[in-house]
Design a protein around this motif. Structure first.
Motif, PDB file in Angstrom:
ATOM      1  N   ALA A   1      43.446  39.818  48.438  1.00  0.00           N
ATOM      2  CA  ALA A   1      44.738  40.164  49.039  1.00  0.00           C
ATOM      3  C   ALA A   1      45.858  39.329  48.429  1.00  0.00           C
ATOM      4  O   ALA A   1      46.957  39.835  48.169  1.00  0.00           O
ATOM      5  CB  ALA A   1      44.690  39.960  50.549  1.00  0.00           C
ATOM      6  N   ALA A   2      45.585  38.034  48.181  1.00  0.00           N
ATOM      7  CA  ALA A   2      46.591  37.162  47.562  1.00  0.00           C
ATOM      8  C   ALA A   2      46.941  37.665  46.165  1.00  0.00           C
ATOM      9  O   ALA A   2      48.105  37.652  45.760  1.00  0.00           O
ATOM     10  CB  ALA A   2      46.073  35.728  47.496  1.00  0.00           C
ATOM     11  N   GLY A   3      45.935  38.121  45.434  1.00  0.00           N
ATOM     12  CA  GLY A   3      46.165  38.661  44.098  1.00  0.00           C
ATOM     13  C   GLY A   3      47.002  39.925  44.128  1.00  0.00           C
ATOM     14  O   GLY A   3      47.947  40.084  43.352  1.00  0.00           O
ATOM     15  N   LEU A   4      46.674  40.825  45.049  1.00  0.00           N
ATOM     16  CA  LEU A   4      47.442  42.067  45.165  1.00  0.00           C
ATOM     17  C   LEU A   4      48.897  41.779  45.506  1.00  0.00           C
ATOM     18  O   LEU A   4      49.816  42.379  44.932  1.00  0.00           O
ATOM     19  CB  LEU A   4      46.831  42.970  46.241  1.00  0.00           C
ATOM     20  CG  LEU A   4      45.489  43.620  45.905  1.00  0.00           C
ATOM     21  CD1 LEU A   4      45.010  44.456  47.081  1.00  0.00           C
ATOM     22  CD2 LEU A   4      45.587  44.487  44.651  1.00  0.00           C
ATOM     23  N   ARG A   5      49.122  40.838  46.428  1.00  0.00           N
ATOM     24  CA  ARG A   5      50.494  40.498  46.810  1.00  0.00           C
ATOM     25  C   ARG A   5      51.275  39.947  45.628  1.00  0.00           C
ATOM     26  O   ARG A   5      52.440  40.296  45.417  1.00  0.00           O
ATOM     27  CB  ARG A   5      50.496  39.493  47.968  1.00  0.00           C
ATOM     28  CG  ARG A   5      50.244  40.124  49.321  1.00  0.00           C
ATOM     29  CD  ARG A   5      50.553  39.168  50.450  1.00  0.00           C
ATOM     30  NE  ARG A   5      49.655  38.034  50.485  1.00  0.00           N
ATOM     31  CZ  ARG A   5      48.485  38.032  51.113  1.00  0.00           C
ATOM     32  NH1 ARG A   5      48.055  39.104  51.743  1.00  0.00           N
ATOM     33  NH2 ARG A   5      47.726  36.958  51.116  1.00  0.00           N
ATOM     34  N   LEU A   6      50.642  39.075  44.846  1.00  0.00           N
ATOM     35  CA  LEU A   6      51.334  38.494  43.698  1.00  0.00           C
ATOM     36  C   LEU A   6      51.695  39.559  42.675  1.00  0.00           C
ATOM     37  O   LEU A   6      52.822  39.606  42.184  1.00  0.00           O
ATOM     38  CB  LEU A   6      50.477  37.409  43.041  1.00  0.00           C
ATOM     39  CG  LEU A   6      51.102  36.804  41.769  1.00  0.00           C
ATOM     40  CD1 LEU A   6      52.360  36.019  42.105  1.00  0.00           C
ATOM     41  CD2 LEU A   6      50.114  35.922  41.035  1.00  0.00           C
ATOM     42  N   PHE A   7      50.755  40.449  42.358  1.00  0.00           N
ATOM     43  CA  PHE A   7      51.018  41.459  41.337  1.00  0.00           C
ATOM     44  C   PHE A   7      52.044  42.490  41.803  1.00  0.00           C
ATOM     45  O   PHE A   7      52.834  42.989  41.002  1.00  0.00           O
ATOM     46  CB  PHE A   7      49.717  42.118  40.887  1.00  0.00           C
ATOM     47  CG  PHE A   7      48.840  41.181  40.093  1.00  0.00           C
ATOM     48  CD1 PHE A   7      49.340  40.497  39.000  1.00  0.00           C
ATOM     49  CD2 PHE A   7      47.525  40.967  40.466  1.00  0.00           C
ATOM     50  CE1 PHE A   7      48.541  39.620  38.277  1.00  0.00           C
ATOM     51  CE2 PHE A   7      46.718  40.093  39.746  1.00  0.00           C
ATOM     52  CZ  PHE A   7      47.226  39.420  38.644  1.00  0.00           C
ATOM     53  N   VAL A   8      52.056  42.804  43.102  1.00  0.00           N
ATOM     54  CA  VAL A   8      53.084  43.696  43.639  1.00  0.00           C
ATOM     55  C   VAL A   8      54.455  43.031  43.523  1.00  0.00           C
ATOM     56  O   VAL A   8      55.443  43.668  43.141  1.00  0.00           O
ATOM     57  CB  VAL A   8      52.784  44.079  45.105  1.00  0.00           C
ATOM     58  CG1 VAL A   8      54.000  44.711  45.771  1.00  0.00           C
ATOM     59  CG2 VAL A   8      51.609  45.039  45.165  1.00  0.00           C
ATOM     60  N   LYS A   9      54.505  41.731  43.845  1.00  0.00           N
ATOM     61  CA  LYS A   9      55.768  40.998  43.740  1.00  0.00           C
ATOM     62  C   LYS A   9      56.261  40.970  42.299  1.00  0.00           C
ATOM     63  O   LYS A   9      57.447  41.177  42.024  1.00  0.00           O
ATOM     64  CB  LYS A   9      55.597  39.574  44.264  1.00  0.00           C
ATOM     65  CG  LYS A   9      56.878  38.754  44.216  1.00  0.00           C
ATOM     66  CD  LYS A   9      56.671  37.341  44.717  1.00  0.00           C
ATOM     67  CE  LYS A   9      57.970  36.542  44.705  1.00  0.00           C
ATOM     68  NZ  LYS A   9      58.615  36.462  43.392  1.00  0.00           N
TER      69      LYS A   9
ATOM     70  N   ARG B   1      36.517  36.162  50.066  1.00  0.00           N
ATOM     71  CA  ARG B   1      36.650  37.161  48.999  1.00  0.00           C
ATOM     72  C   ARG B   1      37.834  38.080  49.301  1.00  0.00           C
ATOM     73  O   ARG B   1      38.629  38.398  48.424  1.00  0.00           O
ATOM     74  CB  ARG B   1      35.352  37.963  48.871  1.00  0.00           C
ATOM     75  CG  ARG B   1      34.233  37.186  48.195  1.00  0.00           C
ATOM     76  CD  ARG B   1      32.986  38.034  48.013  1.00  0.00           C
ATOM     77  NE  ARG B   1      32.122  37.977  49.180  1.00  0.00           N
ATOM     78  CZ  ARG B   1      31.466  38.998  49.702  1.00  0.00           C
ATOM     79  NH1 ARG B   1      31.579  40.210  49.170  1.00  0.00           N
ATOM     80  NH2 ARG B   1      30.702  38.856  50.749  1.00  0.00           N
ATOM     81  N   ASP B   2      37.951  38.482  50.563  1.00  0.00           N
ATOM     82  CA  ASP B   2      39.060  39.356  50.960  1.00  0.00           C
ATOM     83  C   ASP B   2      40.397  38.630  50.828  1.00  0.00           C
ATOM     84  O   ASP B   2      41.397  39.217  50.398  1.00  0.00           O
ATOM     85  CB  ASP B   2      38.887  39.815  52.410  1.00  0.00           C
ATOM     86  CG  ASP B   2      37.729  40.792  52.567  1.00  0.00           C
ATOM     87  OD1 ASP B   2      37.233  41.305  51.539  1.00  0.00           O
ATOM     88  OD2 ASP B   2      37.319  41.028  53.722  1.00  0.00           O
ATOM     89  N   LYS B   3      40.399  37.351  51.191  1.00  0.00           N
ATOM     90  CA  LYS B   3      41.651  36.588  51.178  1.00  0.00           C
ATOM     91  C   LYS B   3      42.184  36.404  49.759  1.00  0.00           C
ATOM     92  O   LYS B   3      43.377  36.584  49.516  1.00  0.00           O
ATOM     93  CB  LYS B   3      41.430  35.221  51.841  1.00  0.00           C
ATOM     94  CG  LYS B   3      42.730  34.482  52.126  1.00  0.00           C
ATOM     95  CD  LYS B   3      42.485  33.255  52.976  1.00  0.00           C
ATOM     96  CE  LYS B   3      43.793  32.548  53.289  1.00  0.00           C
ATOM     97  NZ  LYS B   3      43.614  31.329  54.076  1.00  0.00           N
ATOM     98  N   ILE B   4      41.310  36.075  48.812  1.00  0.00           N
ATOM     99  CA  ILE B   4      41.776  35.867  47.442  1.00  0.00           C
ATOM    100  C   ILE B   4      42.186  37.196  46.808  1.00  0.00           C
ATOM    101  O   ILE B   4      43.151  37.274  46.042  1.00  0.00           O
ATOM    102  CB  ILE B   4      40.733  35.129  46.574  1.00  0.00           C
ATOM    103  CG1 ILE B   4      41.399  34.602  45.299  1.00  0.00           C
ATOM    104  CG2 ILE B   4      39.542  36.012  46.235  1.00  0.00           C
ATOM    105  CD1 ILE B   4      40.532  33.664  44.485  1.00  0.00           C
TER     106      ILE B   4
END
Length: 199
Positions: free
Chosen positions: A108-116, A103-106
């Protein structure tokens, strides 16, 4: 009901291979992230870092659309995935069937994508040849407000591209460091040794 959430996780691959658990994981993510998510974005978030196998992911999304936990909504001409009330309720009720690490990994992946994506929208670059090298023009914005408009010199194109790539890695940190430097900058006062020409 799944008794052991780890049972469907490959020891070697460390991915979730059970379609039902992937449905819960996707519902959890969409319920937690405060962001509209297109089908392509959700695919990249879920499969890009090896959390979920692509074929298991597509099967999970297909089932969610069929069972009414997920819907495709068109907003201003763009399609987005959106949880239904049934999906929101199920995500909260069954989220613990999926290990917290996933749950944490997905998330975090979402946050990274949206920040990018935001950085790509808010930070623009223009590299142009100068008399003896290249100018790297960087413009940082927040919606319609220009936060920083700066041009940096590079002796060659390779270093110009390097400067651009370093700023792109974390534009917010770059902006904050520039502002911090300006605030902390003080007038230069030469030492006695320098004034006497000793150094």
């Amino acid at each position: 009901m799944v008794q052991n959430p780890e049972a469907h996780i490959s020891e070697n691959m460390k991915i979730i291979s059970d379609v039902y658990e992937v449905q819960i994981l996707l519902a959890y993510f969409l319920g937690q992230i405060n962001q509209l998510c297109t089908p392509n974005q959700l695919t990249e978030i879920a499969t890009g870092e090896g959390v979920v196998n692509y074929f298991v992911y597509t099967e999970a999304v297909s089932r969610m659309l069929e069972n009414g936990t997920l819907e495709l909504a068109e907003i201003e001409g763009t399609n987005y995935y959106r949880l239904t009330e049934k999906g929101i309720e199920g995500a909260e009720k069954f989220k613990k069937l999926v290990p917290k690490s996933f749950r944490d990994k997905i998330y975090a992946a979402g946050l990274r994508l949206f920040v990018k994506l935001k950085n790509d929208r808010d930070v623009s670059f223009d590299i142009k040849p100068a008399k003896r090298g290249y100018n790297v023009h960087c413009r940082c914005c927040d919606d319609d407000m220009v936060l920083m408009d700066i041009t940096l010199y590079a002796p060659d194109q390779e270093q110009a591209n390097y400067i651009k790539s370093k700023i792109q890695m974390n534009p917010t940190d770059f902006y904050c460091r520039v502002v911090d430097y300006i605030i902390e900058n003080e007038e230069y006062v030469p030492s006695a040794a320098e004034e006497q020409g000793l150094f």
